[in-house]
Motif scaffolding. Structure first.
Motif, PDB file in Angstrom:
ATOM      1  N   MET A   1       0.837  -1.193   0.000  1.00  0.00           N
ATOM      2  CA  MET A   1       0.000   0.000   0.000  1.00  0.00           C
ATOM      3  C   MET A   1       0.873   1.243   0.000  1.00  0.00           C
ATOM      4  N   LEU A   2       1.983   1.186   0.740  1.00  0.00           N
ATOM      5  CA  LEU A   2       2.900   2.323   0.757  1.00  0.00           C
ATOM      6  C   LEU A   2       3.393   2.623  -0.661  1.00  0.00           C
ATOM      7  N   SER A   3       3.807   1.580  -1.382  1.00  0.00           N
ATOM      8  CA  SER A   3       4.361   1.865  -2.707  1.00  0.00           C
ATOM      9  C   SER A   3       3.273   2.366  -3.654  1.00  0.00           C
ATOM     10  N   ALA A   4       2.023   1.923  -3.455  1.00  0.00           N
ATOM     11  CA  ALA A   4       0.931   2.447  -4.282  1.00  0.00           C
ATOM     12  C   ALA A   4       0.721   3.930  -4.000  1.00  0.00           C
ATOM     13  N   LEU A  63     -10.280  -0.508  -5.303  1.00  0.00           N
ATOM     14  CA  LEU A  63      -9.614  -1.367  -6.286  1.00  0.00           C
ATOM     15  C   LEU A  63      -8.093  -1.254  -6.154  1.00  0.00           C
ATOM     16  N   LEU A  64      -7.612  -0.030  -5.991  1.00  0.00           N
ATOM     17  CA  LEU A  64      -6.165   0.173  -5.854  1.00  0.00           C
ATOM     18  C   LEU A  64      -5.641  -0.470  -4.572  1.00  0.00           C
ATOM     19  N   LEU A  69      -2.425  -4.727  -2.108  1.00  0.00           N
ATOM     20  CA  LEU A  69      -2.239  -5.883  -1.223  1.00  0.00           C
ATOM     21  C   LEU A  69      -1.687  -7.067  -2.012  1.00  0.00           C
ATOM     22  N   VAL A  70      -2.259  -7.301  -3.199  1.00  0.00           N
ATOM     23  CA  VAL A  70      -1.783  -8.388  -4.057  1.00  0.00           C
ATOM     24  C   VAL A  70      -0.307  -8.167  -4.388  1.00  0.00           C
ATOM     25  N   THR A  71       0.027  -6.911  -4.747  1.00  0.00           N
ATOM     26  CA  THR A  71       1.404  -6.575  -5.092  1.00  0.00           C
ATOM     27  C   THR A  71       2.355  -6.901  -3.944  1.00  0.00           C
ATOM     28  N   GLY A  72       1.985  -6.457  -2.743  1.00  0.00           N
ATOM     29  CA  GLY A  72       2.857  -6.646  -1.586  1.00  0.00           C
ATOM     30  C   GLY A  72       3.065  -8.108  -1.263  1.00  0.00           C
ATOM     31  N   VAL A  73       1.979  -8.863  -1.198  1.00  0.00           N
ATOM     32  CA  VAL A  73       2.071 -10.283  -0.859  1.00  0.00           C
ATOM     33  C   VAL A  73       2.862 -11.029  -1.937  1.00  0.00           C
ATOM     34  N   ALA A  74       2.604 -10.689  -3.205  1.00  0.00           N
ATOM     35  CA  ALA A  74       3.304 -11.367  -4.302  1.00  0.00           C
ATOM     36  C   ALA A  74       4.797 -11.082  -4.252  1.00  0.00           C
ATOM     37  N   GLU A  75       5.160  -9.834  -3.934  1.00  0.00           N
ATOM     38  CA  GLU A  75       6.579  -9.487  -3.902  1.00  0.00           C
ATOM     39  C   GLU A  75       7.287 -10.191  -2.732  1.00  0.00           C
ATOM     40  N   LEU A  76       6.539 -10.366  -1.634  1.00  0.00           N
ATOM     41  CA  LEU A  76       7.132 -11.020  -0.479  1.00  0.00           C
ATOM     42  C   LEU A  76       7.312 -12.522  -0.733  1.00  0.00           C
ATOM     43  N   ILE A  84       6.234  -6.825 -10.998  1.00  0.00           N
ATOM     44  CA  ILE A  84       5.591  -6.942 -12.317  1.00  0.00           C
ATOM     45  C   ILE A  84       4.160  -6.407 -12.251  1.00  0.00           C
ATOM     46  N   VAL A  85       3.432  -6.751 -11.160  1.00  0.00           N
ATOM     47  CA  VAL A  85       2.049  -6.267 -11.027  1.00  0.00           C
ATOM     48  C   VAL A  85       2.041  -4.740 -10.972  1.00  0.00           C
ATOM     49  N   LEU A  86       2.927  -4.167 -10.164  1.00  0.00           N
ATOM     50  CA  LEU A  86       2.958  -2.698 -10.030  1.00  0.00           C
ATOM     51  C   LEU A  86       3.238  -2.040 -11.381  1.00  0.00           C
ATOM     52  N   VAL A  87       4.229  -2.566 -12.096  1.00  0.00           N
ATOM     53  CA  VAL A  87       4.575  -1.974 -13.390  1.00  0.00           C
ATOM     54  C   VAL A  87       3.414  -2.133 -14.379  1.00  0.00           C
ATOM     55  N   ALA A  88       2.732  -3.278 -14.313  1.00  0.00           N
ATOM     56  CA  ALA A  88       1.615  -3.500 -15.236  1.00  0.00           C
ATOM     57  C   ALA A  88       0.478  -2.520 -14.944  1.00  0.00           C
ATOM     58  N   VAL A  89       0.162  -2.335 -13.650  1.00  0.00           N
ATOM     59  CA  VAL A  89      -0.923  -1.399 -13.300  1.00  0.00           C
ATOM     60  C   VAL A  89      -0.538   0.017 -13.732  1.00  0.00           C
ATOM     61  N   ALA A  90       0.736   0.378 -13.506  1.00  0.00           N
ATOM     62  CA  ALA A  90       1.191   1.715 -13.913  1.00  0.00           C
ATOM     63  C   ALA A  90       1.111   1.866 -15.428  1.00  0.00           C
ATOM     64  N   ALA A  91       1.427   0.782 -16.159  1.00  0.00           N
ATOM     65  CA  ALA A  91       1.372   0.858 -17.621  1.00  0.00           C
ATOM     66  C   ALA A  91      -0.064   1.113 -18.080  1.00  0.00           C
ATOM     67  N   ILE A  92      -1.031   0.490 -17.387  1.00  0.00           N
ATOM     68  CA  ILE A  92      -2.439   0.745 -17.729  1.00  0.00           C
ATOM     69  C   ILE A  92      -2.768   2.218 -17.470  1.00  0.00           C
ATOM     70  N   GLY A  93      -2.274   2.719 -16.330  1.00  0.00           N
ATOM     71  CA  GLY A  93      -2.500   4.135 -16.007  1.00  0.00           C
ATOM     72  C   GLY A  93      -1.919   5.048 -17.075  1.00  0.00           C
ATOM     73  N   ALA A  94      -0.678   4.742 -17.494  1.00  0.00           N
ATOM     74  CA  ALA A  94      -0.022   5.580 -18.503  1.00  0.00           C
ATOM     75  C   ALA A  94      -0.784   5.521 -19.831  1.00  0.00           C
ATOM     76  N   LEU A  95      -1.293   4.343 -20.144  1.00  0.00           N
ATOM     77  CA  LEU A  95      -2.062   4.193 -21.387  1.00  0.00           C
ATOM     78  C   LEU A  95      -3.336   5.043 -21.326  1.00  0.00           C
ATOM     79  N   ALA A  96      -3.996   5.021 -20.148  1.00  0.00           N
ATOM     80  CA  ALA A  96      -5.203   5.841 -19.975  1.00  0.00           C
ATOM     81  C   ALA A  96      -4.857   7.315 -20.174  1.00  0.00           C
ATOM     82  N   VAL A  97      -3.694   7.727 -19.651  1.00  0.00           N
ATOM     83  CA  VAL A  97      -3.302   9.136 -19.757  1.00  0.00           C
ATOM     84  C   VAL A  97      -3.053   9.528 -21.207  1.00  0.00           C
ATOM     85  N   VAL A  98      -2.259   8.719 -21.923  1.00  0.00           N
ATOM     86  CA  VAL A  98      -1.877   9.148 -23.280  1.00  0.00           C
ATOM     87  C   VAL A  98      -3.013   9.014 -24.288  1.00  0.00           C
TER      88      VAL A  98
END
Ligand SMILES: Nc1nc2c(c(=O)[nH]1)N[C@H]1C(S)=C(S)[C@@H](COP(=O)(O)O)O[C@H]1N2
Ligand SMILES: [Mo]
Length: 503
Positions: A1-4, A63-64, A69-76, A84-98
């Motif tokens: 959650m912190l990294s989000a 949703l975020l 939570l999924v990101t944190g548990v998966a990374e641990l 990978i999950v964090l980068v994928a979610v960010a990529a979706i965000g960037a796609l929405a922006v552009v």
């Protein structure tokens, strides 16, 4: 959650420097709105009304949180799956922006920067968490080491979260309050109208408690638009382009617009989504320049029958050309509202106001383009979403006082409200109690046929439960139908009916 939270906060901060609309949170929100099936959208709006944007952001937040939570548990448990999950979610965000209207590839930078730091924070905090867990499980060097590792993790997370929240909230406040556009608006002095509005007759305001005031103050004026973030349009950069089926394309700057002889005109603006008895309607004095004069400069082709107006954020409305060219209709390219520059949420620096048409086909805020075209060739934003292409305002009336469900004392009671038939004018308002005979209400004055009129009926309330109904007749002789229709596709109909109990 912190990294989000870190990712989002830094993206917000960076978006201040790139473009307000490059914030991934708002872009994803707008994307969800675009992708949500119409029926579902209508259902949600029916449930929550104008709180729809708040509900959207709360859902997005939940949703975020889940994704975080999924990101944190998966990374641990399975590194680097979390990364990978964090980068994928960010990529979706960037796609929405552009893919937002008028976005450029640079707009992806805030999301990329946020995600890069977010990944670093994720890895740092997970590494600390892992060390703490291992020192606990090995148990050999006793509680002291575990204590150090635990503190190291909690300090990192605590300080990181506090910093991210300060940056995130600070960025939001900055973008809302300190934007250059707010400053420019506050410094702006509108010219005096060359054609002032006829003074509002004293008899237009009945001044009754509970009755909507004849002129709606700007701060109380209803707001309807698809913008999750109010577009920040700097008047110094603003241009209106007149294009399409014209003899010559023309552009107009804000300074040129202000130098023209401006007209002031009072118009009641109404939303097609207004339910019978609803409050998505308001009356204001608008300062602006007749749209017909702007169109004439460009020379509209005889084959055109629609003006597709477009806003800075890509929203469109299709307005009949004959209404805009009609010399007897004060359709304005408005810069002022009740003596002030347009508030940001009401379309600063320039919007359209067309008497007699619902806002969705006429009242484009933050307008930047007028395209002469044909109804057969193009359509406005709402037209392929279940709403009709043309939206003349329907003759309607509303009871403001007493409120439905009110408990009253017997005796003389003012039953009062407003009635409207923009550009036609209200002729008569009638009220009936418990299905009895229609009684004529007293009509207040109005500045013109383009505004609503207040009305009042003195009623001698007797003990018991009562139903009060109202209906209006406009200057064309049309009396409001009692047939109930929902707002979709071209405006609600039916008589406003309330229940009160007198004891
Ligand atoms: N750019 C833009 N202009 C817009 C809209 C919008 O979504 N975007 N909504 C329209 C609708 S549906 C209405 S009813 C009026 C409302 O204007 P107001 O918010 O100033 O009351 O604005 C119109 N202009
Ligand atoms: Mo609307």
């Amino acid at each position: 959650m912190l990294s989000a939270v870190v990712t989002l906060a830094l993206a917000e901060l960076a978006s201040l420097f790139v473009a307000p609309a490059s914030s991934p949170l708002f872009a994803v929100g707008a994307w969800i709105v675009d992708l949500t099936p119409l029926g579902f959208k209508t259902w949600i709006i029916g449930l929550v009304g104008t709180a729809d944007k708040l509900v959207l952001f709360i859902c997005l937040g939940v949703l975020l949180l889940v994704l975080a939570l999924v990101t944190g548990v998966a990374e641990l448990e399975r590194p680097p799956v979390g990364t990978i999950v964090l980068v994928a979610v960010a990529a979706i965000g960037a796609l929405a922006v552009v893919t937002r209207p008028s976005a450029s590839i640079v707009w992806a930078l805030p999301t990329a920067l946020g995600a890069a730091v977010g990944v670093w924070v994720l890895r740092q905090s997970i590494a600390r968490l892992r060390r703490w867990r291992e020192s606990q499980s090995t148990g050999e060097s006793a509680a002291a080491v575990a204590g150090v590792d635990r503190r190291s993790f909690l300090t990192f997370v605590g300080v990181g979260a506090a910093a991210a929240l300060i940056v995130g909230i600070g960025s939001q406040l900055t973008s809302a309050a300190n934007s250059a556009v707010v400053t420019v608006r506050e410094a702006l002095h509108l010219p005096k109208p060359a054609v002032p509005a006829p003074s509002v007759p004293a008899g237009a305001e009945l001044d009754l408690p509970g009755l909507a005031t004849y002129v709606t103050p700007n701060a109380a004026f209803y707001r309807i638009d698809t913008a999750l973030q109010v577009p920040a349009v700097n008047p110094n950069d603003w241009h209106l382009r007149v294009v399409g089926m014209v003899d010559r394309e023309t552009t107009l700057s804000f300074a040129e617009l202000l130098a023209l002889p401006l007209t002031e005109h009072m118009v009641t603006l109404a939303c097609v989504s207004n339910e019978v008895g609803g409050d998505l309607i308001g009356n204001a004095s608008w300062l602006g320049y007749p749209i017909r004069e702007i169109l004439k400069r460009a020379g509209p082709s005889g084959d055109a029958d629609m003006v597709l107006s477009r806003s800075a954020d890509g929203w469109t409305a299709g307005t009949p050309l004959d209404v805009l060219l009609d010399p007897n209709t004060d359709a304005l390219l408005a810069v002022g509202m009740n003596g002030k520059p347009l508030p940001l949420e009401h379309g600063f620096p320039v919007r359209m106001v067309v008497p007699g048409l619902y806002g969705y086909v006429s009242a484009t805020k933050w307008v930047v383009e007028l395209k002469l075209t044909r109804f057969a060739d193009e359509m406005g934003y709402w037209t392929d979403k279940g709403w009709s292409a043309r939206g003349p305002v329907k003759t309607e009336s509303r009871i403001d006082t007493p409120r439905s469900g009110a408990a009253l004392s017997p005796g003389r009671t003012a039953v009062a409200g407003v009635a409207w038939a923009q550009h036609t004018g209200i002729d008569r308002v009638e009220v009936r109690i418990d299905g009895g005979s229609w009684q004529r209400a007293r009509l207040a004055d109005s500045a013109s046929a383009d505004t609503w009129r207040q009305w009042v009926l003195d009623w001698d309330a007797s003990a018991g439960d009562h139903t009060i109904e109202v209906r209006a007749t406009d200057a064309s002789g049309y009396t409001q139908t009692n047939a109930e229709a929902p707002p979709v596709p071209d405006g609600a109909t039916g008589w406003h009916r309330i229940s009160v109990s007198v004891s």
